[in-house]
Design a protein around this motif. Structure first.
Motif, mmCIF file in Angstrom:
data_model
loop_
_atom_site.group_PDB
_atom_site.id
_atom_site.type_symbol
_atom_site.label_atom_id
_atom_site.label_comp_id
_atom_site.label_asym_id
_atom_site.label_seq_id
_atom_site.Cartn_x
_atom_site.Cartn_y
_atom_site.Cartn_z
ATOM 1 N N ASP A 192 0.829 -1.206 0.000
ATOM 2 C CA ASP A 192 0.000 0.000 0.000
ATOM 3 C C ASP A 192 0.869 1.264 0.000
ATOM 4 O OD1 ASP A 192 -2.479 1.168 -0.213
ATOM 5 O OD2 ASP A 192 -2.753 1.391 1.953
ATOM 6 N N ASP A 193 1.965 1.200 -0.789
ATOM 7 C CA ASP A 193 2.888 2.334 -0.913
ATOM 8 C C ASP A 193 2.531 3.079 -2.204
ATOM 9 O OD1 ASP A 193 4.991 4.083 -1.387
ATOM 10 O OD2 ASP A 193 6.525 2.709 -0.660
ATOM 11 N N GLU A 194 1.676 4.094 -2.072
ATOM 12 C CA GLU A 194 1.166 4.807 -3.233
ATOM 13 C C GLU A 194 2.276 5.505 -4.015
ATOM 14 O OE1 GLU A 194 -1.553 5.864 -6.027
ATOM 15 O OE2 GLU A 194 -1.834 4.497 -4.337
ATOM 16 N N GLN A 195 3.279 6.029 -3.320
ATOM 17 C CA GLN A 195 4.365 6.732 -3.986
ATOM 18 C C GLN A 195 5.172 5.795 -4.874
ATOM 19 O OE1 GLN A 195 4.906 10.061 -4.097
ATOM 20 N NE2 GLN A 195 6.380 9.487 -5.679
ATOM 21 N N LEU A 196 5.416 4.566 -4.389
ATOM 22 C CA LEU A 196 6.171 3.598 -5.181
ATOM 23 C C LEU A 196 5.379 3.190 -6.419
ATOM 24 C CD1 LEU A 196 8.757 1.961 -5.338
ATOM 25 C CD2 LEU A 196 7.662 0.163 -3.958
ATOM 26 N N ARG A 197 4.082 3.005 -6.253
ATOM 27 C CA ARG A 197 3.245 2.666 -7.405
ATOM 28 C C ARG A 197 3.253 3.796 -8.435
ATOM 29 N NH1 ARG A 197 -2.478 1.037 -4.994
ATOM 30 N NH2 ARG A 197 -3.005 0.716 -7.179
ATOM 31 N N ARG A 198 3.169 5.037 -7.970
ATOM 32 C CA ARG A 198 3.186 6.174 -8.888
ATOM 33 C C ARG A 198 4.506 6.262 -9.638
ATOM 34 N NH1 ARG A 198 0.454 11.118 -5.367
ATOM 35 N NH2 ARG A 198 -1.709 10.351 -5.429
ATOM 36 N N SER A 199 5.614 5.994 -8.941
ATOM 37 C CA SER A 199 6.928 6.042 -9.581
ATOM 38 C C SER A 199 7.046 4.971 -10.652
ATOM 39 C CB SER A 199 8.033 5.865 -8.528
ATOM 40 O OG SER A 199 8.032 6.937 -7.604
ATOM 41 N N ALA A 200 6.548 3.775 -10.344
ATOM 42 C CA ALA A 200 6.590 2.684 -11.327
ATOM 43 C C ALA A 200 5.736 3.029 -12.539
ATOM 44 C CB ALA A 200 6.114 1.383 -10.678
ATOM 45 N N LEU A 201 4.565 3.575 -12.281
ATOM 46 C CA LEU A 201 3.669 3.957 -13.386
ATOM 47 C C LEU A 201 4.293 5.078 -14.214
ATOM 48 C CD1 LEU A 201 0.876 3.046 -14.366
ATOM 49 C CD2 LEU A 201 -0.107 4.968 -13.108
ATOM 50 N N LYS A 211 17.971 9.302 -16.126
ATOM 51 C CA LYS A 211 18.229 7.982 -15.533
ATOM 52 C C LYS A 211 18.487 8.114 -14.035
ATOM 53 C CE LYS A 211 20.223 6.091 -19.782
ATOM 54 N NZ LYS A 211 21.427 5.490 -20.402
ATOM 55 N N THR A 212 19.112 9.216 -13.649
ATOM 56 C CA THR A 212 19.440 9.423 -12.232
ATOM 57 C C THR A 212 18.181 9.436 -11.378
ATOM 58 O OG1 THR A 212 21.393 10.722 -12.840
ATOM 59 C CG2 THR A 212 20.576 10.957 -10.589
ATOM 60 N N GLU A 213 17.180 10.172 -11.825
ATOM 61 C CA GLU A 213 15.930 10.262 -11.072
ATOM 62 C C GLU A 213 15.242 8.896 -10.984
ATOM 63 O OE1 GLU A 213 11.725 12.811 -11.140
ATOM 64 O OE2 GLU A 213 13.067 12.849 -12.885
ATOM 65 N N ALA A 214 15.267 8.150 -12.077
ATOM 66 C CA ALA A 214 14.637 6.826 -12.087
ATOM 67 C C ALA A 214 15.401 5.856 -11.182
ATOM 68 C CB ALA A 214 14.588 6.278 -13.507
ATOM 69 N N ARG A 215 16.735 5.970 -11.171
ATOM 70 C CA ARG A 215 17.538 5.096 -10.312
ATOM 71 C C ARG A 215 17.268 5.388 -8.838
ATOM 72 N NH1 ARG A 215 22.355 6.737 -11.634
ATOM 73 N NH2 ARG A 215 22.309 5.627 -13.623
ATOM 74 N N GLN A 216 17.123 6.657 -8.509
ATOM 75 C CA GLN A 216 16.837 7.026 -7.116
ATOM 76 C C GLN A 216 15.477 6.494 -6.665
ATOM 77 O OE1 GLN A 216 17.161 11.292 -7.293
ATOM 78 N NE2 GLN A 216 19.381 11.302 -6.946
ATOM 79 N N ASP A 217 14.481 6.590 -7.542
ATOM 80 C CA ASP A 217 13.120 6.198 -7.164
ATOM 81 C C ASP A 217 12.874 4.698 -7.251
ATOM 82 O OD1 ASP A 217 12.628 8.863 -6.808
ATOM 83 O OD2 ASP A 217 11.401 9.125 -8.614
ATOM 84 N N LEU A 218 13.516 4.054 -8.242
ATOM 85 C CA LEU A 218 13.160 2.658 -8.533
ATOM 86 C C LEU A 218 14.342 1.698 -8.599
ATOM 87 C CD1 LEU A 218 10.610 3.500 -11.384
ATOM 88 C CD2 LEU A 218 10.006 2.602 -9.136
ATOM 89 N N GLY A 219 15.557 2.227 -8.606
ATOM 90 C CA GLY A 219 16.732 1.358 -8.661
ATOM 91 C C GLY A 219 16.976 0.727 -10.026
ATOM 92 N N VAL A 220 16.464 1.344 -11.101
ATOM 93 C CA VAL A 220 16.655 0.791 -12.448
ATOM 94 C C VAL A 220 17.749 1.551 -13.188
ATOM 95 C CG1 VAL A 220 14.321 -0.120 -12.696
ATOM 96 C CG2 VAL A 220 14.771 2.252 -13.319
#
Length: 441
Positions: A192-201, A211-220
Motif C-alpha cells: 500500500d505504498d502509493e508513492q512507489l506505485r506512482r513512480s513505477a507507473l 536515468k538518475t531520477e529513475a535510479r533514485q526512485d526505482l533502482g533501475v
C-alpha cells in the motif's frame, strides 16, 4: 428513433459533434456508409488475433471522416477483446526525435490505453493490476498457498520471481528494467505504498527524463526514451496477449504533422520509422500488433514531403492499379475514404435529428422534406463543392436544431438560407511555402 441508445451516448454525440470533434462513445448509432471498410477491418482483426500484425493507412480529405473512422475502429476492436490506444501527431509528438518528442508520443499512447470495460482510456493501471492478480493466482496454485495468504509480505519474493520469469519469457529488448519496474509496482501494490506505485507507473508511461531520477526512485538502470519506446510498445503488446487479450491496436491520427516537419532529415527519419514498423508487421517480426495511420491525400502522395517522397514507402503504399471508385480493394495497406454521398448524408442527418430529440426530450417538427431542403441549400451554396465537408454539414444541421429547439416559432427556411460555406482546411499552401523556403535555405 435510434434503438438501444443510452442517454450518456446521446449527450456525448451531440456535444462532441457541435464542438467539431468525434465522440468517444456511441459511434455505432451514427455510422453510415462505411460497412465495406468495417467488414474488411474485422477480417484484418481476425488475422491479427491469429498472430499476424498489420499496418493500415486511412487516407481522406479534411473533414472526410478519418478521425471518425479511427474511433469507429476502436469500438469494433474493443468488442473483439483488443487493447486499443489513440494518439495524435502534433508538433511535439513524433515517431522519431532526439529531443523527447518521440517519447512524448509514447506517453500519449500509454495515457489513452483502453479496454472494453474502460473504453474512454486510462486503462493501464487496470491492466497492470489484472496481470499482477494473474501472477498471484498462478503463484498461489504452484505453491499450494491460499489466495488470502499469498499476498502476505513473506511471499513477496515468490511473486517477484514469477513476475521476472514471465517478463523474461515475453520481452526481448529492455525486459530486465521492465520487469524490475513491474516488481516495484507490485511491491507498492502489496505494501500500500502509493508513492512507489506512482513512480513505477511514471516509468512505464515514459515520463522520467533522467536515468538518475529513475535510479533514485526505482533502482533501475534505464528509462524509456526516444530510441527505445517502440521496443517497449512491442513488450506491452506481448504482455497484453499473455493476459488473454487478442492484441494491441494503436491509432495515430493527424499525420499531416509529420508532413509539416520543416527539417528534411528529421521528416525522413520519421518516415523511416514508419517503414520499420511496416516491415516488422508484414515480415512477422512482431505478433498481434495493429497500427493505423490517418492522413490526407497530400500526406501520402506529395512527392517532395509526403510518404511518397520516401522511395521505400512509395513502393509499398502504391494503390492497386486495378482498383476503381466502384471496384474497391480493402485488403491493401492504404484505404482511401471516399466522401459520403448525398443519400448517406441524408440518412446520417435523420439519425442525428432522432438523437437530438432523445437527448433533449423533445420532438422537433422537422420533416424529411425539410432535411432535404436543408441539404439542397447547403450543397448549392457558392464554394460548397470545393470547401464543404461532412463535419461542417453536421455542425450546421445541429446548430439549426439548437436554434429551433429554443425558438420554436422561427422560420426554418430563413435559417437554411443564412448558411455560409467556410473553408475549414488548414492553410497548407502557406505551410508549403514556408517549408519550401526553409528547405531552399
Amino acid at each position: 428513433m435510434i434503438d438501444n441508445i443510452k442517454p450518456k451516448e446521446a449527450t456525448a454525440i451531440i456535444n462532441s459533434l457541435l464542438g467539431g470533434v468525434v465522440p468517444k462513445i456511441g459511434l455505432q448509432h451514427i455510422t453510415v456508409g462505411r460497412s465495406a471498410e468495417v467488414e474488411a477491418f474485422i477480417s484484418s482483426l481476425e488475422d491479427v488475433k491469429n498472430g499476424h500484425s498489420m499496418v493500415k493507412f486511412w487516407i481522406g480529405d479534411f473533414g472526410s471522416g478519418k478521425s471518425f473512422m479511427m474511433h469507429l475502429l476502436n469500438t469494433v476492436a474493443l468488442k473483439q477483446k483488443f487493447v486499443v490506444a489513440n494518439a495524435d501527431f502534433t508538433p511535439d509528438n513524433r515517431l522519431y526525435a532526439n529531443d523527447g518528442k518521440a517519447v512524448a508520443l509514447y506517453s500519449a499512447i500509454m495515457d489513452n490505453i483502453a479496454i472494453q470495460t474502460k473504453p474512454e482510456g486510462g486503462a493501464l493501471v487496470t491492466l497492470l493490476e489484472k496481470w499482477i492478480e494473474q501472477i498471484i493466482t498462478k503463484t498461489a496454485q504452484d505453491k499450494g498457498i491460499s489466495l488470502a495468504d499469498i499476498k502476505e509480505e513473506q511471499h513477496l519474493p515468490a511473486i517477484q520471481n514469477n513476475i521476472v520469469r514471465t517478463i523474461n519469457e515475453i520481452t526481448e529488448v529492455g525486459g530486465f528494467d521492465f520487469g524490475m519496474v513491474v516488481m516495484k509496482y507490485y511491491e507498492g501494490y502489496i505494501k500500500d505504498d502509493e508513492q512507489l506505485r506512482r513512480s513505477a507507473l511514471k516509468w512505464l508511461k515514459g515520463e522520467y527524463r533522467t536515468k538518475t531520477e529513475a535510479r533514485q526512485d526505482l533502482g533501475v538502470r534505464e528509462i524509456i526514451h526516444d530510441l527505445n519506446y517502440y521496443d517497449m510498445l512491442k513488450n506491452f503488446c506481448k504482455l497484453f496477449v499473455s493476459m488473454g487479450y487478442s492484441g494491441f491496436m494503436i491509432n495515430l491520427d493527424e499525420a499531416i504533422n509529420l508532413y509539416k516537419i520543416s527539417t528534411t532529415v528529421i521528416r525522413e527519419k520519421n518516415y523511416e520509422k514508419i517503414l520499420t514498423i511496416y516491415n516488422d508487421c508484414f515480415q512477422g517480426k512482431v505478433s498481434n500488433f495493429f497500427i493505423n495511420f490517418a492522413g490526407t491525400q497530400e500526406v501520402l502522395e506529395n512527392e517532395r514531403r509526403g510518404l511518397f517522397s520516401y522511395h521505400a514507402l512509395k513502393s509499398r503504399l502504391g494503390t492497386n492499379k486495378f482498383e476503381t471508385l466502384e471496384v474497391r480493394d480493402f485488403s491493401q495497406p492504404v484505404i482511401r475514404l471516399l466522401p459520403l454521398n448525398h443519400n448517406e448524408i441524408f440518412v446520417l442527418l435523420k439519425k442525428l435529428k432522432a438523437i437530438f430529440d432523445f437527448n433533449y426530450k423533445v420532438q422537433l417538427n422537422i420533416t424529411d422534406e425539410e432535411i432535404q431542403l436543408f441539404m439542397e441549400e447547403i450543397f448549392n451554396k457558392p464554394g460548397a463543392s470545393e470547401f464543404l465537408t461532412p463535419r461542417e454539414v453536421i455542425r450546421d444541421f445541429l446548430n439549426i436544431l439548437s436554434i429551433i429547439r429554443q425558438n420554436p416559432g422561427i422560420n426554418k427556411q430563413q435559417l437554411f438560407g443564412e448558411i455560409e460555406i467556410r473553408d475549414e482546411r488548414p492553410g497548407e499552401s502557406a505551410v508549403d511555402s514556408l517549408v519550401d523556403s526553409i528547405e531552399v535555405l
